[in-house]
Design a protein around this motif. Structure first.
Motif, short mmCIF file in Angstrom:
data_model
loop_
_atom_site.label_atom_id
_atom_site.label_comp_id
_atom_site.label_asym_id
_atom_site.label_seq_id
_atom_site.Cartn_x
_atom_site.Cartn_y
_atom_site.Cartn_z
N LEU A 67 0.79 -1.18 -0.14
CA LEU A 67 -0.06 -0.01 -0.07
C LEU A 67 0.72 1.17 -0.13
CD1 LEU A 67 -2.95 -0.73 2.35
CD2 LEU A 67 -2.72 -1.08 0.00
N TYR A 68 1.96 1.34 0.65
CA TYR A 68 2.87 2.47 0.49
C TYR A 68 3.32 2.75 -0.83
CZ TYR A 68 2.87 2.23 5.90
OH TYR A 68 2.77 2.01 7.03
N ASP A 69 3.81 1.58 -1.48
CA ASP A 69 4.15 1.82 -2.71
C ASP A 69 3.19 2.46 -3.65
OD1 ASP A 69 6.81 0.94 -2.12
OD2 ASP A 69 6.46 -1.13 -2.56
N GLU A 70 1.75 1.68 -3.56
CA GLU A 70 0.46 2.22 -4.36
C GLU A 70 0.31 3.63 -4.15
OE1 GLU A 70 -3.96 0.70 -5.04
OE2 GLU A 70 -2.62 -0.50 -3.89
N TYR A 71 0.49 4.28 -2.84
CA TYR A 71 -0.10 5.36 -2.83
C TYR A 71 0.91 6.31 -3.18
CZ TYR A 71 -1.83 9.34 -0.05
OH TYR A 71 -2.54 10.65 0.31
N ALA A 337 -5.33 12.66 4.32
CA ALA A 337 -5.57 12.03 3.24
C ALA A 337 -5.09 10.65 3.30
CB ALA A 337 -4.90 12.79 2.07
N LEU A 338 -3.84 10.41 3.58
CA LEU A 338 -3.25 8.93 3.74
C LEU A 338 -3.98 8.28 4.70
CD1 LEU A 338 -1.04 7.01 2.98
CD2 LEU A 338 0.38 8.14 4.76
N ALA A 339 -4.28 8.94 5.85
CA ALA A 339 -5.14 7.94 6.97
C ALA A 339 -6.52 7.45 6.14
CB ALA A 339 -5.29 8.51 8.19
N LYS A 340 -7.04 8.34 5.49
CA LYS A 340 -8.39 8.14 5.15
C LYS A 340 -8.16 6.91 3.86
CE LYS A 340 -10.78 11.39 3.43
NZ LYS A 340 -11.45 12.71 2.81
N TRP A 341 -7.17 6.96 3.29
CA TRP A 341 -6.84 6.22 2.26
C TRP A 341 -6.57 4.76 2.75
CZ3 TRP A 341 -2.65 3.15 0.02
CH2 TRP A 341 -3.18 2.85 -1.31
N LEU A 342 -5.64 4.60 3.81
CA LEU A 342 -5.26 3.57 4.21
C LEU A 342 -6.53 2.80 4.76
CD1 LEU A 342 -1.79 4.46 5.70
CD2 LEU A 342 -2.30 2.74 3.84
N THR A 343 -7.32 3.25 5.53
CA THR A 343 -8.46 2.67 6.34
C THR A 343 -9.73 2.59 5.40
OG1 THR A 343 -9.32 4.79 6.93
CG2 THR A 343 -7.48 3.57 8.49
N ALA A 344 -9.86 2.99 4.02
CA ALA A 344 -10.75 3.07 3.32
C ALA A 344 -11.10 1.08 2.91
CB ALA A 344 -10.58 3.52 1.90
#
Length: 442
Positions: A67-71, A337-344
């Motif tokens: 996920l880190y690489d994807e983001y 933005a990152l927290a929202k994306w990781l927990t979607a």
């Protein structure tokens, strides 16, 4: 896991870990009790314009699931650095100190379920209100409520939950003359953790050389407690640990283990425990969803196809975590933005696919598919069904400000006094009581 190794955490309901918390709760690669850094640059170069730091405990699975690489590919102006501490009881006091100082926090801080009430009631003004940034209906109601203040501020977004199962070495069970079929095993201990412990007595009569039935009495305690109606606090926030029916049943089950020969006497998440997985030192372990990735990592190739999964005696939750954004962070907008994306839901499903951390977002459940190698590792067990069935009937539990340290006092002081130092259950209880008095300032 997820407990963490989340978890922490670490609901792997199936929880998103460590595992959880979680965590999550939902494994601890590159972990250190002093905290270690794990860099994931936007393009592998670490040359992003903004570096966001994420403080976690255990293995949350974000790096492992890519996920880190994807983001960072989606946001080439961002790089991500994960700071990992293995144990949440080391991690959280450090976070509290930095929150109070108003500096030194990571841009995103993971919060284990055992600490979320303390964060909500005493540190809410140190975190951004994320409820204004998301569609709250994405999360399980009880999960969202755990991170929400009385005036409606949501300081953390749910990652995983930790529905419970029993992970067991069917090769060791077979050598001890026990049933190995997961459905028949679950029927033998259904409804009562004491039945699971009783099976341990049978195991030890013909146990393979060097093998014990369980890793530790604390493991049984935490699992049984996760299925109780009461923990350490009642719904009004009153401390009831010493008269809690849930604590009593869990303690009694743990004492049966601690005063017998069925425990490997290993402290969870310490290095000897890790080695115990690899060496086949114990035949079963109470495993919330977030722990499965940990087991796979620590047992290695030798465990593939020997581990299996069966439904736990009772539906229970152990672990689960949240991501919060401290107000002291330098990059709040980007961190949100990152927290929202990781927990979607989409990302929680990806973490589940990698390490079976069970999402706290119900919309992800219909599409959950564990990784093929994880399914094969655990003897093609119907992982999704087992953890989903548990998640549906987990009792509502109330957590308090000092939930985590009270739990630590009972497991790391009280139970260990009995299991490793030969003290009586009464002496272990008294030792835990004295420790809890200090925790509560009594």
């Amino acid at each position: 896991m997820r407990t963490s190794i989340r978890r922490s955490h670490r609901l792997l309901a199936l929880a998103a870990v460590a595992a959880l918390t979680t965590g999550l709760l939902a494994g601890c690669a590159n972990d250190s009790d002093n905290g270690s850094s794990d860099n994931s640059g936007g393009n592998g170069s670490g040359k992003g314009k903004i570096t966001l730091t994420i403080g976690t405990f255990g293995v949350f699975g974000y790096k492992q699931a890519g996920l880190y690489d994807e983001y960072t590919k989606l946001h080439p102006d961002i790089s991500i650095k994960e700071n990992v501490t293995t144990r949440t009881d080391v991690y959280w006091p450090k976070v509290l100190t930095r929150l109070q100082a108003g500096s030194g926090t990571d841009d995103i801080q993971a919060i284990e379920v055992g600490n979320i009430t303390e964060a909500v009631q005493t540190q809410a003004n140190k975190f951004v209100d994320l409820g204004k940034e998301v569609d709250k209906s994405q999360w399980l109601d009880w999960k969202l409520a755990q991170a929400t203040t009385k005036d409606g501020r949501t300081i953390g977004l749910g990652t995983d939950i930790g529905p419970m199962a029993i992970c067991y070495r069917k090769d060791l069970f077979q050598k001890a003359g026990l049933e190995t079929d997961r459905t028949k095993l679950a029927a033998q201990w259904k409804g009562d953790w004491a039945k699971y412990v009783d099976l341990g007595k049978k195991f030890m009569k013909k146990a393979p050389d060097g093998a014990k039935f369980v890793d530790s009495a604390s493991s049984v305690y935490n699992a049984a407690l996760g299925g109780g109606a009461t923990r350490y606090y009642d719904k009004d926030g009153n401390v009831v640990w010493d008269r809690s029916e849930g604590v009593k049943k869990a303690w009694d089950a743990a004492m049966t283990v601690a005063t017998s020969n069925m425990s490997a006497k290993l402290k969870q998440f310490d290095k000897p425990w890790d080695q115990g997985f690899a060496n086949g030192s114990f035949a079963s372990v109470a495993c919330p969803a977030w722990m499965m990735g940990y087991i796979e990592q620590k047992s290695g190739d030798a465990g593939k196809g020997n581990w299996d999964v069966a439904a736990a005696p009772t539906a229970a939750n152990w672990g689960g975590s949240f991501l919060g954004v401290p107000t002291a962070g330098e990059h709040q907008k980007e961190a949100i933005a990152l927290a929202k994306w990781l927990t979607a839901p989409e990302q929680q499903a990806k973490v589940f696919a990698k390490q079976a951390s069970f999402p706290s977002t119900p919309s992800a459940y219909a599409s959950l598919k564990p990784a093929a190698d994880t399914t094969a590792y655990f003897s093609n067990a119907p992982i999704t069904q087992i953890f989903s069935d548990s998640a549906k009937t987990i009792p509502t539990q109330y957590f308090g400000i000092k939930d985590q340290p009270i739990n630590t006092a009972l497991t790391d002081v009280g139970i260990l006094q009995v299991e490793q130092k030969g003290k009586s259950p009464e002496q272990g209880w008294d030792a835990a009581r004295n420790e809890i008095k200090d925790v509560l300032g009594q």
